[in-house]
Scaffold this motif. Structure first.
Motif, mmCIF file in Angstrom:
data_model
loop_
_atom_site.group_PDB
_atom_site.id
_atom_site.type_symbol
_atom_site.label_atom_id
_atom_site.label_comp_id
_atom_site.label_asym_id
_atom_site.label_seq_id
_atom_site.Cartn_x
_atom_site.Cartn_y
_atom_site.Cartn_z
ATOM 1 N N SER A 130 40.195 40.229 70.477
ATOM 2 C CA SER A 130 39.807 39.184 69.538
ATOM 3 C C SER A 130 40.856 38.683 68.532
ATOM 4 O O SER A 130 40.771 37.484 68.103
ATOM 5 N N LYS A 149 29.767 43.233 61.179
ATOM 6 C CA LYS A 149 29.099 42.560 62.072
ATOM 7 C C LYS A 149 29.938 42.060 63.231
ATOM 8 O O LYS A 149 29.574 42.078 64.493
ATOM 9 N N LYS A 150 30.891 41.308 62.725
ATOM 10 C CA LYS A 150 31.891 40.868 63.914
ATOM 11 C C LYS A 150 32.474 42.212 64.801
ATOM 12 O O LYS A 150 32.663 41.774 65.969
ATOM 13 N N ARG A 160 29.994 45.068 77.587
ATOM 14 C CA ARG A 160 29.274 44.361 78.413
ATOM 15 C C ARG A 160 29.978 43.705 79.578
ATOM 16 O O ARG A 160 29.599 44.063 80.806
ATOM 17 N N GLU A 203 29.844 43.084 67.347
ATOM 18 C CA GLU A 203 29.546 41.964 68.238
ATOM 19 C C GLU A 203 30.873 41.862 69.278
ATOM 20 O O GLU A 203 30.582 41.772 70.704
ATOM 21 N N GLN A 204 31.932 42.365 68.768
ATOM 22 C CA GLN A 204 33.293 42.181 69.680
ATOM 23 C C GLN A 204 32.914 43.387 70.678
ATOM 24 O O GLN A 204 33.543 43.335 71.706
ATOM 25 N N LEU A 220 30.499 45.099 71.552
ATOM 26 C CA LEU A 220 29.289 45.027 72.577
ATOM 27 C C LEU A 220 29.760 44.170 73.676
ATOM 28 O O LEU A 220 29.559 44.289 74.840
ATOM 29 N N ALA A 221 30.397 43.017 73.144
ATOM 30 C CA ALA A 221 30.716 42.019 74.180
ATOM 31 C C ALA A 221 31.819 42.685 74.954
ATOM 32 O O ALA A 221 31.771 42.296 76.408
ATOM 33 N N SER A 265 38.227 42.863 60.206
ATOM 34 C CA SER A 265 37.012 42.355 60.673
ATOM 35 C C SER A 265 35.901 42.893 60.063
ATOM 36 O O SER A 265 35.914 44.204 59.458
#
Length: 492
Positions: A132, A339-340, A350, A343-344, A346-347, A336
């Protein structure tokens, strides 16, 4: 008419699973009696098809059962798993595996492989957080600039490091952690996806094939065959040098051909996995301080992992925790928010979910074979085939047989305790030292591990979006060369 596409790794594994289930109808169920040491009671526990009994843990008890293993190997806990007892094969009640068993096998495999699956998912989360900031993109660009015109050095150095990891401490599943780091570097150097795959996967497999001190291969196999693990060290060291040299020449030749003529790539037109698309960088001449710090943390994570596995006896729990901790540290350096970061993470996880499923499904094949009770039958027929052969024929055939068996039993340590007591006894009968059988075992499973669907092969291919057919086209000449070279070494 549409051109037929080669099936996905998931379909390949399901086909293998169905073939394994079909064998449970075609072959009689059967197995060998097993012997396991009980440390608390200082006895051997012997398990047959319908009985379980104990005998005193003595050298005589082993000799009476044609097991040429020193008692200390059991009492010192060097052999913990049950081993097969020679000359005890018996047919058992058939337990054919049908539709329901095939349906449940992948689920059981996922349960069994959950620690490895979590390891892969946390690697993905770690890479997602790191990507990121763009630090990996900049670092790759900087390396591309520094190694411009010298990209071949990357192949030599990294393949050698992978082989050293495989031969010394059994680098195997851990290689999955290196793809997100190394693939962008090779792509930036102008190579295709097969080059980093070959460097990482073939490099580590060559190390395992010629294990010098790998505890999961040579030490367990030698103990199970009743020989000292150093007795065949010379032939395996020669095999390591020869096979690594051959691999580097082969990979370099292909890499340079693809660099000059991209259309000749075996994976020409293949889409890049999403985890790498943001990291194909152009030359960067200077790095910012913040980037340097993040890259240092990134690199140290892998260094600590290697030291942990090789020196501190780490396994998946510790390695997974390391990648989680490193992801948190990098998120703090990037400033970060919570929340960010989630998100990063989990992405990134995935992106590797497909790899994780492949690992679990592959383990399901073992459940079909074990619950269908035909692993022992396959081994029995194999040993009957080589009985009475001359030494010159015996060793190459044993190498071939054990390689084929590894298609069904992907675990090197599991293969060792199942086959080595039997093969060791056979070797003695034909006048061959146990160390030669151990080398034949390592060479056989090492060659076959390059293409075994139930091992690390399909997860590795999934990491770079290369299909099985493309990989077979790339590596079959190398397999043929290895087979010839290693057969000659066994004869010598």
């Amino acid at each position: 008419m549409k051109k037929m596409k080669f099936p996905t790794p998931y379909t390949i594994l399901v086909i293998v699973m169905c073939l394994a289930a079909a064998l449970t109808y075609l072959l009689p169920a059967g197995g060998y009696d097993t012997l396991q040491y009980d440390k608390d009671k200082n006895v051997f526990v012997i398990q047959s098809a319908d009985t379980l009994y104990q005998v005193p843990a003595t050298q005589q008890a082993l000799s009476e059962r044609s097991i040429s293993i020193e008692l200390s190997k059991f009492t010192d806990q060097k052999i913990k798993n049950p081993i097969s007892i020679p000359n005890t094969y018996k047919q058992r009640k058939a337990t054919p595996q049908g539709f329901v068993e095939i349906l449940f096998a992948p689920i059981k495999g996922i349960y069994e492989a959950v620690s490895l699956i979590l390891f892969v998912l946390f690697i993905g989360g770690f890479i997602g957080v790191f990507n990121s900031s763009g630090a990996l993109n900049e670092g790759v660009g900087y390396l591309a600039h520094r190694f411009k015109g010298k990209e071949g050095i990357l192949i030599i150095v990294l393949a050698t490091l992978m082989a050293l990891g495989g031969t010394s401490f059994g680098l195997a599943e851990e290689t999955l952690a290196f793809y997100p780091m190394l693939v962008p570097i090779f792509l930036a150097a102008g190579y295709d996806l097969l080059v980093p795959l070959a460097v990482i996967f073939i490099g580590a497999n060559v190390g395992t094939l010629a294990s010098t001190s790998n505890p999961f291969a040579v030490i367990i196999a030698s103990d199970a065959a009743g020989v000292d693990w150093t007795s065949g060290l010379t032939i395996r060291a020669i095999a390591l040098v020869l096979c690594l040299t051959i691999s580097i020449i082969y990979i370099t030749y292909y890499a340079e051909k693809v660099k000059k003529h991209p259309e000749k790539s075996l994976v020409y037109g293949v889409e890049l996995p999403e985890i790498y698309t943001s990291n194909i960088a152009k030359g960067t001449t200077e790095l910012k301080l913040s980037t340097k710090i993040q890259l240092l943390v990134f690199a140290l994570t892998f260094v600590v992992m290697i030291i942990g596995v090789s020196q501190w006896k780490w396994w998946f729990q510790e390695m997974t925790g390391l990648f989680l901790a490193s992801a948190v540290i990098i998120a703090i350096l990037q400033r970060s928010g919570e929340k960010k970061f989630v998100e990063q993470f989990l992405a990134g996880a995935r992106d590797l979910l497909g790899v994780a499923f492949i690992i679990g499904i592959a383990r399901g094949v073992s459940f079909i074979l074990n619950e269908g009770q035909i692993s022992g039958t396959i081994l029995y027929y194999a040993t009957e085939l080589v009985k009475g052969m001359s030494p010159m024929v015996f060793l190459p055939i044993v190498m071939l047989i054990l390689g084929v068996l590894s298609l069904f039993i992907a675990s090197s340590s599991g293969m060792a305790v199942l086959t080595m007591p039997i093969m060791g006894a056979l070797a003695t009968a034909v006048g061959i030292g146990g160390d030669k059988v151990v080398s034949a075992y390592l060479f056989g499973i090492g060659i076959m591990s390059l293409i075994t669907p139930t091992g690390v092969t399909l997860p590795s291919l999934a990491m770079v979006n290369v299909n099985y057919n493309q990989w077979l086209k790339f590596c079959w000449p190398l397999i043929a060369i290895f087979t010839v070279v290693l057969t000659v070494l066994l004869w010598v």
